[in-house]
Write an enzyme that holds these catalytic residues in place. Structure first.
Site, PDB file in Angstrom:
ATOM      1  N   GLY A 101      93.156  50.640  42.015  1.00 17.09           N
ATOM      2  CA  GLY A 101      91.768  50.317  42.346  1.00 17.09           C
ATOM      3  C   GLY A 101      90.868  51.455  41.909  1.00 17.09           C
ATOM      4  O   GLY A 101      90.191  51.380  40.882  1.00 17.09           O
ATOM      5  N   SER A 102      90.917  52.562  42.674  1.00 18.29           N
ATOM      6  CA  SER A 102      90.075  53.714  42.337  1.00 18.29           C
ATOM      7  C   SER A 102      90.464  54.329  41.002  1.00 18.29           C
ATOM      8  O   SER A 102      89.646  54.999  40.365  1.00 18.29           O
ATOM      9  CB  SER A 102      90.182  54.788  43.430  1.00 18.29           C
ATOM     10  N   GLU A 136      83.032  48.906  43.303  1.00 20.31           N
ATOM     11  CA  GLU A 136      82.200  49.610  42.313  1.00 20.31           C
ATOM     12  C   GLU A 136      82.273  51.121  42.499  1.00 20.31           C
ATOM     13  O   GLU A 136      81.276  51.823  42.339  1.00 20.31           O
ATOM     14  CB  GLU A 136      80.742  49.164  42.433  1.00 20.31           C
ATOM     15  N   CYS A 154      80.176  49.173  32.199  1.00 20.46           N
ATOM     16  CA  CYS A 154      79.731  47.955  32.907  1.00 20.46           C
ATOM     17  C   CYS A 154      79.522  48.276  34.386  1.00 20.46           C
ATOM     18  O   CYS A 154      78.552  47.839  35.013  1.00 20.46           O
ATOM     19  CB  CYS A 154      80.767  46.836  32.785  1.00 20.46           C
ATOM     20  N   LEU A 155      80.467  49.059  34.937  1.00 24.32           N
ATOM     21  CA  LEU A 155      80.345  49.421  36.359  1.00 24.32           C
ATOM     22  C   LEU A 155      79.064  50.215  36.592  1.00 24.32           C
ATOM     23  O   LEU A 155      78.402  50.057  37.620  1.00 24.32           O
ATOM     24  CB  LEU A 155      81.570  50.222  36.811  1.00 24.32           C
ATOM     25  N   GLU A 204      93.609  46.112  39.920  1.00 17.95           N
ATOM     26  CA  GLU A 204      94.954  45.541  40.018  1.00 17.95           C
ATOM     27  C   GLU A 204      95.522  45.851  41.400  1.00 17.95           C
ATOM     28  O   GLU A 204      95.013  46.739  42.095  1.00 17.95           O
ATOM     29  CB  GLU A 204      95.843  46.138  38.930  1.00 17.95           C
TER      30      GLU A 204
END
Ligand code: FAD
Length: 388
Positions: free
Chosen positions: A140-141, A367, A241-242, A136
């Site tokens: 992020g992190s 990622e 997923c990451l 967003e």
């Protein structure tokens, strides 16, 4: 000159015949289909969508997943595909990463049978494209802070929020969107055309120019209960997923590093300075090439071992953090050294090096940034979380 592979330490002896055949197929595709287009795509900031169908035909989407038409490759085979794609461009590899690891994987792992039947065959055969909306504008992190919300209403859900930096966003037929609900973070499949769901592309990128990056907006966006991923609850679902995608990145960047190394090696033999001697005859130049091939070799061994552990179901996310962090940093350093060895020619797009260098700046950030993966490793070895 044709690429002969980069193999200082007989790493090829660690691969089976089948694995080498998969690599050869991906290598040929990357050289024959992506390489001729990529410079113009990068100049024009255009994703080569004409490659979606042929990549699907070769089984690249969700390649290491089983069922629903997926190729069911081993994780090592999948890694070699990512390596060969990224040897030409990180943007094309990113498309494949997102489609497989960030869209097909969550549907397979957390979706209902109906969602799997509806989406997986189409995502696999390239007739549908997906994106993954986690980041967003203000988070992020730290996705735990996300502001996007999911509120129950009637039998369905109302989604509100903004997602940004989303690869394939405006191309996507389906977005995997993560939002906060009373029960915790939940995942939804939001289809293109759903009222209240819009996308806009991010322009002005100097990195990943051959990849589409978008913002997603959800404003009073209503979806049925059947759009929710029933098996996903909490942040561990998007994080899993990451982990899948980061594994592929750990291999992919090896390809970018190999291309930078090989370009510099050939250039240093051909380029003559001072009494007609090749620049390769200088010790300072050789030291840079020696550093590159050493670091590439170490990164190859890390990737192969990670692949074997993953194939045996024994890899941990913190190990994948080390693979991603080490190999991306190595590739970025190789790109910088290669750019240096090419002198002024290194800054033009006559050579691939500056494009790789710019792309790898994104790969370092997305990622999980280099810093965040250092903190994952730090937590693993000390037992102390230091993110805050
Ligand atoms: C081209 C591109 C494509 C992308 N594709 C996707 C996608 O498909 N889907 C998606 O959801 N996201 C995507 N992203 C977003 C990406 O995952 C984020 O950019 C990334 O997580 C970093 O977040 P941020 O940019 O907000 O940086 P920030 O989190 O603001 O970080 C800025 C800097 O602060 C450092 N930092 C932050 N917290 C700490 C800490 N605790 N300790 C030490 N250092 C810290 C970071 O390491 C970094 O150096 C993409 C990004 C790019 C550039």
């Amino acid at each position: 000159m044709p690429f002969r592979g980069v193999d200082y330490f007989c790493v090829d002896s660690l691969f089976s015949e089948e694995e080498l055949m998969v690599r050869q197929t991906a290598r040929r595709f990357a050289e024959e289909r992506i390489a001729p287009l990529i410079r113009d795509c990068y100049r024009d900031a255009r994703f080569p969508a004409e490659l979606i169908a042929p990549m699907a035909e070769l089984g690249f989407f969700g390649a290491n997943l089983e069922g629903y038409g997926c190729a069911g490759m081993s994780n090592v085979e999948y890694g070699l595909v990512m390596q060969e794609l990224e040897r030409v461009d990180s943007g094309v590899r990113s498309f494949v990463s997102v489609q497989g690891a960030l869209v097909m994987y969550p549907i397979l792992a957390y979706g209902s049978e109906e969602q799997k039947q509806r989406w997986l065959p189409r995502l696999q055969n390239g007739t549908a494209v997906g994106c993954f909306g986690l980041t967003e504008p203000d988070f992020g992190s730290n996705p735990a802070g996300m502001r996007a919300t999911a509120r129950r209403e009637g039998g369905g859900w109302v989604l509100d929020g903004e997602k940004t930096w989303i690869t394939n966003g405006s191309l996507a037929d389906v977005a995997v969107v993560w939002a906060r609900a009373e029960e915790g973070v939940l995942g939804f499949l939001v289809e293109r055309g759903t009222p209240g769901y819009t996308t806009s592309d991010i322009h002005g990128k100097w990195s990943m120019r051959a990849s589409v990056t978008s913002s997603l907006s959800l404003a009073d966006c209503r979806v049925e209960e059947s759009a929710r991923l029933p098996g996903a609850r909490g942040l561990k679902a998007p994080l899993s997923c990451l982990t899948q995608a980061r594994y592929g990145i750990g291999w992919g960047v090896l390809g970018a590093a190999m291309d930078c190394y090989e370009t510099a090696r050939q250039y240093s033999i051909l380029r003559k300075q001072f009494d007609g001697r090749p620049i390769a005859s200088h010790q300072l130049v050789q030291e840079k090439l020696a550093w590159m091939i050493t670091e590439i070799t170490k990164a190859q061994l890390l990737a192969v071992h990670a692949g074997r552990l993953k194939d045996g179901g024994r890899i941990e996310p913190a190990q994948i953090s080390m693979l991603k962090r080490n190999n991306v940093a190595m590739a970025l350093d190789c790109a910088r050294l290669s750019r240096d060895l090419l002198g002024a020619n290194g800054i033009t797009d006559e050579y691939p090096v500056m494009r790789h260098l710019c792309n790898l700046e994104t790969v370092k950030t997305y990622e999980g940034t280099d810093h965040i993966h250092a903190l994952v490793i730090g937590e693993k070895v000390t037992g102390v979380a230091a993110y805050k």
